[in-house]
Design an enzyme around this catalytic site. Structure first.
Site, PDB file in Angstrom:
ATOM      1  CE  LYS A  20      -3.288  -2.515   2.955  1.00  0.00           C
ATOM      2  NZ  LYS A  20      -4.212  -2.403   4.115  1.00  0.00           N
ATOM      3  CE1 TYR A  60      -8.698  -3.753   1.448  1.00  0.00           C
ATOM      4  CE2 TYR A  60      -8.204  -1.562   0.635  1.00  0.00           C
ATOM      5  CZ  TYR A  60      -7.803  -2.732   1.252  1.00  0.00           C
ATOM      6  OH  TYR A  60      -6.496  -2.876   1.684  1.00  0.00           O
ATOM      7  CG  ASN A 123      -2.625  -2.992   7.543  1.00  0.00           C
ATOM      8  OD1 ASN A 123      -2.650  -2.456   6.437  1.00  0.00           O
ATOM      9  ND2 ASN A 123      -3.591  -3.784   7.978  1.00  0.00           N
ATOM     10  CG  HIS A 126      -4.665  -6.553  -0.042  1.00  0.00           C
ATOM     11  ND1 HIS A 126      -5.834  -6.651   0.675  1.00  0.00           N
ATOM     12  CD2 HIS A 126      -4.787  -7.421  -1.087  1.00  0.00           C
ATOM     13  CE1 HIS A 126      -6.642  -7.525   0.070  1.00  0.00           C
ATOM     14  NE2 HIS A 126      -6.032  -8.003  -1.003  1.00  0.00           N
ATOM     15  CD  GLU A 137      -8.205  -9.456  -3.161  1.00  0.00           C
ATOM     16  OE1 GLU A 137      -8.992  -9.169  -2.238  1.00  0.00           O
ATOM     17  OE2 GLU A 137      -7.060  -9.908  -2.951  1.00  0.00           O
TER      18      GLU A 137
HETATM   19  N1  UDP Z   1      -8.725  -1.577   8.460  1.00  0.00           N
HETATM   20  C1  UDP Z   1      -8.808  -0.436   9.225  1.00  0.00           C
HETATM   21  N2  UDP Z   1      -9.440  -0.499  10.430  1.00  0.00           N
HETATM   22  C2  UDP Z   1      -9.977  -1.648  10.910  1.00  0.00           C
HETATM   23  C3  UDP Z   1      -9.876  -2.810  10.129  1.00  0.00           C
HETATM   24  C4  UDP Z   1      -9.247  -2.751   8.908  1.00  0.00           C
HETATM   25  O1  UDP Z   1      -8.314   0.617   8.827  1.00  0.00           O
HETATM   26  O2  UDP Z   1     -10.523  -1.651  12.013  1.00  0.00           O
HETATM   27  C5  UDP Z   1      -8.031  -1.529   7.167  1.00  0.00           C
HETATM   28  C6  UDP Z   1      -6.654  -2.156   7.231  1.00  0.00           C
HETATM   29  O3  UDP Z   1      -5.779  -1.385   6.425  1.00  0.00           O
HETATM   30  C7  UDP Z   1      -6.867  -3.515   6.606  1.00  0.00           C
HETATM   31  C8  UDP Z   1      -7.920  -3.196   5.562  1.00  0.00           C
HETATM   32  O4  UDP Z   1      -8.770  -2.256   6.197  1.00  0.00           O
HETATM   33  O5  UDP Z   1      -5.678  -4.048   6.053  1.00  0.00           O
HETATM   34  C9  UDP Z   1      -8.750  -4.363   5.093  1.00  0.00           C
HETATM   35  O6  UDP Z   1      -9.325  -4.987   6.209  1.00  0.00           O
HETATM   36  P1  UDP Z   1      -9.339  -6.561   6.349  1.00  0.00           P
HETATM   37  O7  UDP Z   1     -10.211  -6.911   7.482  1.00  0.00           O
HETATM   38  O8  UDP Z   1      -9.650  -7.184   5.020  1.00  0.00           O
HETATM   39  O9  UDP Z   1      -7.820  -6.890   6.772  1.00  0.00           O
HETATM   40  P2  UDP Z   1      -6.621  -7.574   5.970  1.00  0.00           P
HETATM   41  O10 UDP Z   1      -7.225  -8.612   5.066  1.00  0.00           O
HETATM   42  O11 UDP Z   1      -5.906  -6.495   5.201  1.00  0.00           O
HETATM   43  O12 UDP Z   1      -5.740  -8.174   7.020  1.00  0.00           O
HETATM   44 MG    MG Z   2      -8.790  -8.499   3.722  1.00  0.00          MG
END
Ligand code: UDP
Ligand code: MG
Length: 162
Positions: A20, A60, A123, A126, A137
């Protein structure tokens, strides 16, 4: 025969991984690619793109009801994203292990987020969360001709088969 089938299976599994904008801006591209490369996975597609907000919303779409959705899509479209496809046996599930838990406060040390990130909203990476999302994706981010088919010289050493 059977060993041949294992090689085929290894070649078939692919996942979508994206660094990202925070990971790109922090100079973590090489570090993150190294972890997938050193594990033994094969890079089959890579490009640096600035996605539009509409594109980020598509990526997303599963999270559209979440309170952080708008900010997340603004962030993903705020700068360059390094989009990649990695291939190998178990790469979808193990790729998620390499990445670590969504919240870096809960990611184990040794994982990408555990070692390199601090808060959930930044974080840095992805990774597809399952076989169906991986296909969706990859198809969203890449045209078929952008996926490069080649034999990795390391494969016979990584998998122990010819
Ligand atoms: N995210 C966030 N706040 C939250 C949960 C998720 O900003 O409380 C963001 C974070 O960057 C995350 C992305 O949304 O990587 C997608 O969420 P997901 O639950 O799919 O997590 P991932 O698959 O990336 O671990
Ligand atoms: Mg995810």
């Amino acid at each position: 025969y059977m060993l041949h089938d294992q090689t085929q299976a290894a070649e078939l599994e692919r996942t979508f991984i994206a660094i990202k904008p925070d990971g790109v801006q922090r100079g973590l591209i090489a570090e993150i690619i190294s972890r997938f490369e050193q594990k033994g996975y094969k890079l089959v597609a890579i490009k640096l793109v600035v996605p539009s907000k509409e594109f980020a919303q598509k990526h997303y779409h599963d999270l559209s009801e979440r309170p952080f959705f708008n900010g997340l899509c603004d962030f993903l479209s705020s700068g360059p994203v390094l989009a990649m496809v990695w291939e190998g046996e178990g790469v979808i599930k193990y790729g998620r292990k390499l990445i670590g838990a969504t919240d870096p406060q809960k990611s184990e040390p040794g994982t990408i987020r555990g070692d390199l990130a601090v808060v959930v909203g930044r974080n840095i990476i992805h990774g597809s969360d399952g076989p169906e999302t991986a296909v969706d994706e990859i198809n969203l981010w890449f045209k078929p001709e952008e996926l490069v088919n080649y034999t990795s010289n390391a494969e016979k050493w990584v998998y122990g088969v010819n």
